[in-house]
Design a protein around this motif. Structure first.
Motif, PDB file in Angstrom:
ATOM      1  N   VAL A  22      49.089  46.295  35.487  1.00 14.17           N
ATOM      2  CA  VAL A  22      48.199  46.844  36.523  1.00 14.17           C
ATOM      3  C   VAL A  22      46.964  45.951  36.667  1.00 14.17           C
ATOM      4  CG1 VAL A  22      46.711  48.781  37.175  1.00 14.17           C
ATOM      5  CG2 VAL A  22      48.977  49.232  36.219  1.00 14.17           C
ATOM      6  N   ARG A  23      46.323  45.633  35.540  1.00 14.48           N
ATOM      7  CA  ARG A  23      45.118  44.792  35.572  1.00 14.48           C
ATOM      8  C   ARG A  23      45.423  43.448  36.234  1.00 14.48           C
ATOM      9  NH1 ARG A  23      42.290  45.190  30.461  1.00 14.48           N
ATOM     10  NH2 ARG A  23      44.297  44.591  29.644  1.00 14.48           N
ATOM     11  N   GLN A  24      46.572  42.855  35.908  1.00 12.85           N
ATOM     12  CA  GLN A  24      46.939  41.545  36.478  1.00 12.85           C
ATOM     13  C   GLN A  24      47.131  41.616  37.989  1.00 12.85           C
ATOM     14  OE1 GLN A  24      46.971  38.691  34.810  1.00 12.85           O
ATOM     15  NE2 GLN A  24      47.546  37.530  36.610  1.00 12.85           N
ATOM     16  N   VAL A  25      47.869  42.622  38.475  1.00 12.51           N
ATOM     17  CA  VAL A  25      48.152  42.684  39.914  1.00 12.51           C
ATOM     18  C   VAL A  25      46.939  43.118  40.724  1.00 12.51           C
ATOM     19  CG1 VAL A  25      50.644  43.002  39.629  1.00 12.51           C
ATOM     20  CG2 VAL A  25      49.174  45.021  39.893  1.00 12.51           C
ATOM     21  N   VAL A  26      46.025  43.850  40.108  1.00 12.97           N
ATOM     22  CA  VAL A  26      44.832  44.286  40.839  1.00 12.97           C
ATOM     23  C   VAL A  26      43.706  43.269  40.725  1.00 12.97           C
ATOM     24  CG1 VAL A  26      43.018  46.051  40.960  1.00 12.97           C
ATOM     25  CG2 VAL A  26      45.409  46.739  40.706  1.00 12.97           C
ATOM     26  N   ALA A  27      43.380  42.839  39.504  1.00 10.16           N
ATOM     27  CA  ALA A  27      42.181  42.030  39.304  1.00 10.16           C
ATOM     28  C   ALA A  27      42.442  40.624  38.781  1.00 10.16           C
ATOM     29  CB  ALA A  27      41.241  42.765  38.345  1.00 10.16           C
ATOM     30  N   GLY A  28      43.702  40.228  38.660  1.00  8.39           N
ATOM     31  CA  GLY A  28      44.029  38.884  38.186  1.00  8.39           C
ATOM     32  C   GLY A  28      43.631  37.820  39.194  1.00  8.39           C
ATOM     33  N   PRO A  29      43.760  36.545  38.823  1.00  2.68           N
ATOM     34  CA  PRO A  29      43.339  35.438  39.689  1.00  2.68           C
ATOM     35  C   PRO A  29      44.007  35.423  41.059  1.00  2.68           C
ATOM     36  CG  PRO A  29      44.046  34.630  37.522  1.00  2.68           C
ATOM     37  CD  PRO A  29      44.277  36.104  37.552  1.00  2.68           C
ATOM     38  N   SER A  30      45.235  35.909  41.173  1.00  2.00           N
ATOM     39  CA  SER A  30      45.868  36.014  42.490  1.00  2.00           C
ATOM     40  C   SER A  30      46.216  37.462  42.801  1.00  2.00           C
ATOM     41  CB  SER A  30      47.108  35.137  42.598  1.00  2.00           C
ATOM     42  OG  SER A  30      47.672  34.772  41.398  1.00  2.00           O
ATOM     43  N   GLY A  31      45.404  38.368  42.273  1.00  2.00           N
ATOM     44  CA  GLY A  31      45.649  39.789  42.444  1.00  2.00           C
ATOM     45  C   GLY A  31      45.116  40.356  43.753  1.00  2.00           C
ATOM     46  N   LEU A  32      45.282  41.632  43.886  1.00  2.00           N
ATOM     47  CA  LEU A  32      44.890  42.368  45.096  1.00  2.00           C
ATOM     48  C   LEU A  32      43.430  42.137  45.468  1.00  2.00           C
ATOM     49  CD1 LEU A  32      45.738  44.554  47.189  1.00  2.00           C
ATOM     50  CD2 LEU A  32      44.975  46.258  45.516  1.00  2.00           C
ATOM     51  N   LEU A  33      42.543  42.085  44.469  1.00  2.00           N
ATOM     52  CA  LEU A  33      41.111  41.952  44.746  1.00  2.00           C
ATOM     53  C   LEU A  33      40.621  40.514  44.733  1.00  2.00           C
ATOM     54  CD1 LEU A  33      39.751  44.925  42.614  1.00  2.00           C
ATOM     55  CD2 LEU A  33      40.380  44.907  45.040  1.00  2.00           C
ATOM     56  N   SER A  34      41.529  39.548  44.733  1.00  2.00           N
ATOM     57  CA  SER A  34      41.120  38.144  44.614  1.00  2.00           C
ATOM     58  C   SER A  34      40.679  37.511  45.923  1.00  2.00           C
ATOM     59  CB  SER A  34      42.254  37.316  43.992  1.00  2.00           C
ATOM     60  OG  SER A  34      43.361  37.255  44.877  1.00  2.00           O
ATOM     61  N   VAL A  35      40.819  38.216  47.036  1.00  2.00           N
ATOM     62  CA  VAL A  35      40.421  37.674  48.335  1.00  2.00           C
ATOM     63  C   VAL A  35      39.019  38.188  48.663  1.00  2.00           C
ATOM     64  CG1 VAL A  35      40.988  37.563  50.789  1.00  2.00           C
ATOM     65  CG2 VAL A  35      42.826  37.662  49.107  1.00  2.00           C
ATOM     66  N   ALA A  36      38.067  37.284  48.779  1.00  2.00           N
ATOM     67  CA  ALA A  36      36.683  37.673  49.083  1.00  2.00           C
ATOM     68  C   ALA A  36      36.620  38.396  50.421  1.00  2.00           C
ATOM     69  CB  ALA A  36      35.794  36.441  49.097  1.00  2.00           C
ATOM     70  N   GLY A  37      35.919  39.522  50.424  1.00  2.00           N
ATOM     71  CA  GLY A  37      35.706  40.260  51.672  1.00  2.00           C
ATOM     72  C   GLY A  37      36.864  41.112  52.131  1.00  2.00           C
ATOM     73  N   LYS A  38      37.961  41.157  51.378  1.00  2.00           N
ATOM     74  CA  LYS A  38      39.108  41.970  51.767  1.00  2.00           C
ATOM     75  C   LYS A  38      39.512  42.866  50.616  1.00  2.00           C
ATOM     76  CE  LYS A  38      41.847  39.723  55.285  1.00  2.00           C
ATOM     77  NZ  LYS A  38      43.155  39.160  55.563  1.00  2.00           N
ATOM     78  N   ALA A  39      39.716  44.135  50.929  1.00  2.00           N
ATOM     79  CA  ALA A  39      40.199  45.082  49.922  1.00  2.00           C
ATOM     80  C   ALA A  39      40.666  46.335  50.645  1.00  2.00           C
ATOM     81  CB  ALA A  39      39.094  45.427  48.930  1.00  2.00           C
ATOM     82  N   PRO A  40      41.664  47.011  50.112  1.00  2.00           N
ATOM     83  CA  PRO A  40      42.088  48.271  50.722  1.00  2.00           C
ATOM     84  C   PRO A  40      41.011  49.339  50.541  1.00  2.00           C
ATOM     85  CG  PRO A  40      43.190  47.943  48.632  1.00  2.00           C
ATOM     86  CD  PRO A  40      42.405  46.696  48.902  1.00  2.00           C
ATOM     87  N   ARG A  41      41.109  50.420  51.288  1.00  2.00           N
ATOM     88  CA  ARG A  41      40.178  51.552  51.110  1.00  2.00           C
ATOM     89  C   ARG A  41      40.471  52.299  49.824  1.00  2.00           C
ATOM     90  NH1 ARG A  41      41.676  54.313  56.252  1.00  2.00           N
ATOM     91  NH2 ARG A  41      42.318  55.760  54.682  1.00  2.00           N
TER      92      ARG A  41
END
Length: 143
Positions: free
Chosen positions: A76-95
């Motif tokens: 979970v930590r890897q896919v959400v906050a890892g280097p190429s995870g969900l939150l790795s794109v500046a300025g973009k994130a789901p609600r």
């Protein structure tokens, strides 16, 4: 529904036994679903139900809601906050992220903090059931 009255764009992370059936049910029901799995070939059959297949996990950052159904807290930590995870794109994130994996209370608290730092809500929603239960439409969420 999204805030603008349009159907919500749903992202799905993890298409193992449980995740595949859950995402398939949403796609068959007409939801706008984009799926990603570490092994792309496991996600590709969902296209037959109308799901879009993401090439990169970061593509899901443009979705309104992202479900996560992977094996462990480390995953979970890897896919959400890892280097190429969900939150790795500046300025973009789901609600919102809906976390369906069975992780510890400590992991859930850490995930909530990681997401909150980006303005993303968390719904901790582990599931009880199996693939047959999902196909029958009887899966239980513990929210």
């Amino acid at each position: 529904m999204s805030a603008g009255g349009k159907p919500a764009r749903i992202g799905w992370i993890g298409t193992g036994r449980m995740g595949f059936e859950m995402a398939a049910r949403l796609a068959r029901g007409g939801a706008d679903v984009t799926v990603w799995n570490r092994t792309r070939a496991k996600a590709e059959p969902l296209a037959a139900y109308g799901a879009k297949i993401a090439s990169k996990l970061q593509e899901l950052a443009a979705c309104d809601i992202v479900f996560c159904m992977v094996s462990t807290w480390d995953d979970v930590r890897q896919v959400v906050a890892g280097p190429s995870g969900l939150l790795s794109v500046a300025g973009k994130a789901p609600r919102m992220v809906i976390e369906c994996s069975s992780i510890s209370l400590e992991g859930s608290a850490e995930l909530r903090a990681l997401l909150a730092a980006r303005g993303v809500e968390l719904l901790a929603a582990p599931v009880s059931g199996n693939a047959k239960v999902i196909k029958a439409g009887r899966l239980s969420f513990v929210c």
